[in-house]
Design a protein around this motif. Structure first.
Motif, PDB file in Angstrom:
ATOM      1  N   ASP A   1      13.580 -15.218   4.592  1.00  0.00           N
ATOM      2  CA  ASP A   1      13.130 -15.328   5.986  1.00  0.00           C
ATOM      3  C   ASP A   1      13.154 -13.928   6.592  1.00  0.00           C
ATOM      4  N   PRO A   2      12.215 -13.057   6.201  1.00  0.00           N
ATOM      5  CA  PRO A   2      12.263 -11.659   6.623  1.00  0.00           C
ATOM      6  C   PRO A   2      11.970 -11.505   8.109  1.00  0.00           C
ATOM      7  N   LEU A   3      12.337 -10.359   8.633  1.00  0.00           N
ATOM      8  CA  LEU A   3      12.093 -10.057  10.039  1.00  0.00           C
ATOM      9  C   LEU A   3      10.653  -9.570  10.180  1.00  0.00           C
TER      10      LEU A   3
ATOM     11  N   THR B   1       0.850  -1.186   0.000  1.00  0.00           N
ATOM     12  CA  THR B   1       0.000   0.000   0.000  1.00  0.00           C
ATOM     13  C   THR B   1       0.886   1.237   0.000  1.00  0.00           C
ATOM     14  N   ARG B   2       0.485   2.254  -0.714  1.00  0.00           N
ATOM     15  CA  ARG B   2       1.254   3.499  -0.729  1.00  0.00           C
ATOM     16  C   ARG B   2       1.464   3.992   0.693  1.00  0.00           C
TER      17      ARG B   2
ATOM     18  N   ILE C   1       5.070   6.982  -1.210  1.00  0.00           N
ATOM     19  CA  ILE C   1       5.827   6.153  -2.152  1.00  0.00           C
ATOM     20  C   ILE C   1       5.166   4.789  -2.322  1.00  0.00           C
ATOM     21  N   ASP C   2       5.410   4.196  -3.480  1.00  0.00           N
ATOM     22  CA  ASP C   2       4.944   2.836  -3.772  1.00  0.00           C
ATOM     23  C   ASP C   2       6.093   1.842  -3.822  1.00  0.00           C
ATOM     24  N   VAL C   3       7.320   2.353  -3.899  1.00  0.00           N
ATOM     25  CA  VAL C   3       8.521   1.521  -3.970  1.00  0.00           C
ATOM     26  C   VAL C   3       9.539   2.080  -2.984  1.00  0.00           C
TER      27      VAL C   3
ATOM     28  N   ALA D   1       5.755  -5.570  -0.128  1.00  0.00           N
ATOM     29  CA  ALA D   1       5.277  -6.722  -0.901  1.00  0.00           C
ATOM     30  C   ALA D   1       6.412  -7.704  -1.165  1.00  0.00           C
ATOM     31  N   GLN D   2       7.649  -7.214  -1.141  1.00  0.00           N
ATOM     32  CA  GLN D   2       8.839  -8.048  -1.299  1.00  0.00           C
ATOM     33  C   GLN D   2       9.916  -7.540  -0.349  1.00  0.00           C
TER      34      GLN D   2
END
Length: 332
Positions: free
Chosen positions: A282-284, A24-25, A29-31, A276-277
């Protein structure tokens, strides 16, 4: 103990720039772009927001070097409880956002978004209260978006939802102090964020009696050790938060939260769930409302898959060079 500044050539040797999409924005920002570095102590992150000037961004580089090139303070805990972060979305979107933060009992809700009305904030916070139930904790964050009278009106309108605290409702320390007096009868504490991390004197807000809680972020404050010193000298309870970091940068925030002698509030370190990525398989991310204290190592395939375009990589490397020069000149 301060990290010796590595040469620019050493930093550039391992530098990887990524561009990660958001669900979500958020913050306009979107990125989310970030520059990652592999130091002797592990991977670290340099990701000041693109609108920050080099003088402000240099503190982020100092923090990145400290985390990647120096051992960190001893940890007092193995897990850190974190809050869900709810962007300025519609009330209908709130359940989907909350669902990404596994087991979180606290939510920080963005308010005072440009182009929105107080009615939008009320609807969003009401939806969060519905999702969390009466035992959940709700804190709101205005990012200094209100003037004094707007903040007074908004806090009174939102008080029915049993707010844990209101974060940076106004821009100036004087406004925070006045608002704190105005809403004292409501029993809602004021937390300072921008008045700490963007101030020449991060202790001014505490000395002025303008806040009850400090929100501290390791990267903009120059690293874990400097943030710990600010909290100790301020004498106020602290909430550790992130700056929409990748999991690499979140490791720095976890190191700060783990090292604090006291940690009475859930921390704003669950923001990988807004991405989203991420850079690690194995993210925190929160499990049962908490994150285990550890560093994150990015996976090569994700670094490749989400590598920033060539022009953006060049922009970040040029920024790295300018901030490295500023850091070396400052003697920090």
């Amino acid at each position: 103990m301060r990290a010796l500044i590595p040469s620019l050539e050493e930093l550039r040797e391992t530098a990887r720039v990524v561009a990660l999409p958001l669900h979500t924005r958020f913050r306009g920002i979107d990125v989310r772009e970030a520059l990652l570095l592999d130091g002797p102590e592990g991977w670290t992150e340099f990701s000041p927001f693109v609108e920050y000037d080099d003088a402000e961004a240099a503190a982020w580089l100092a923090a990145a070097i400290d985390f990647g090139w120096m051992p960190q303070p001893a940890a007092a805990r193995t897990h850190v409880r974190v809050n869900a972060t709810v962007p300025a979305v519609s009330a209908a979107s709130v359940p989907g956002v909350i669902a990404r933060f596994h087991g979180c009992r606290t939510a920080k809700v963005k308010v005072a978004q440009s182009g929105q009305e107080l009615a939008d904030d009320v609807a969003r916070v009401r939806a969060v209260r519905r999702e969390l139930g009466p035992a959940g904790r709700i804190r709101i964050d205005a990012n200094a978006g209100w003037n004094l009278d707007e903040a007074d009106r908004a806090v009174h309108a939102l008080a029915e939802f049993d707010l844990e605290y209101v974060e940076q409702p106004c821009a100036s320390v004087a406004e925070l102090a006045e608002l704190r007096e105005r809403i004292a009868h409501l029993g809602i504490p004021i937390a300072a964020d921008e008045s700490v991390r963007k101030a020449e004197d991060p202790l001014h807000v505490a000395r002025s009696g303008a806040a009850d809680i400090l929100v501290v972020k390791a990267a903009p404050l120059g690293g874990v050790r400097r943030a710990l010193d600010i909290v100790a000298r301020a004498g106020l309870p602290a909430v550790v938060s992130s700056a929409l970091d990748t999991s690499v940068g979140l490791g720095m925030g976890l190191a700060l939260a783990a090292a604090l002698p006291e940690l009475d509030y859930d921390c704003g370190l669950g923001t990988s769930s807004l991405l989203a990525q991420d850079v690690a398989h194995d993210p925190l991310r929160a499990v049962d409302g908490a994150i285990a204290v550890r560093r994150s190592t990015p996976d090569t395939d994700l670094l490749d898959a989400f590598a920033a375009p060539a022009d953006r990589t060049a922009w970040w490397l040029e920024r790295l060079g300018r901030c490295h020069a500023a850091l070396a000149a400052s003697g920090r």
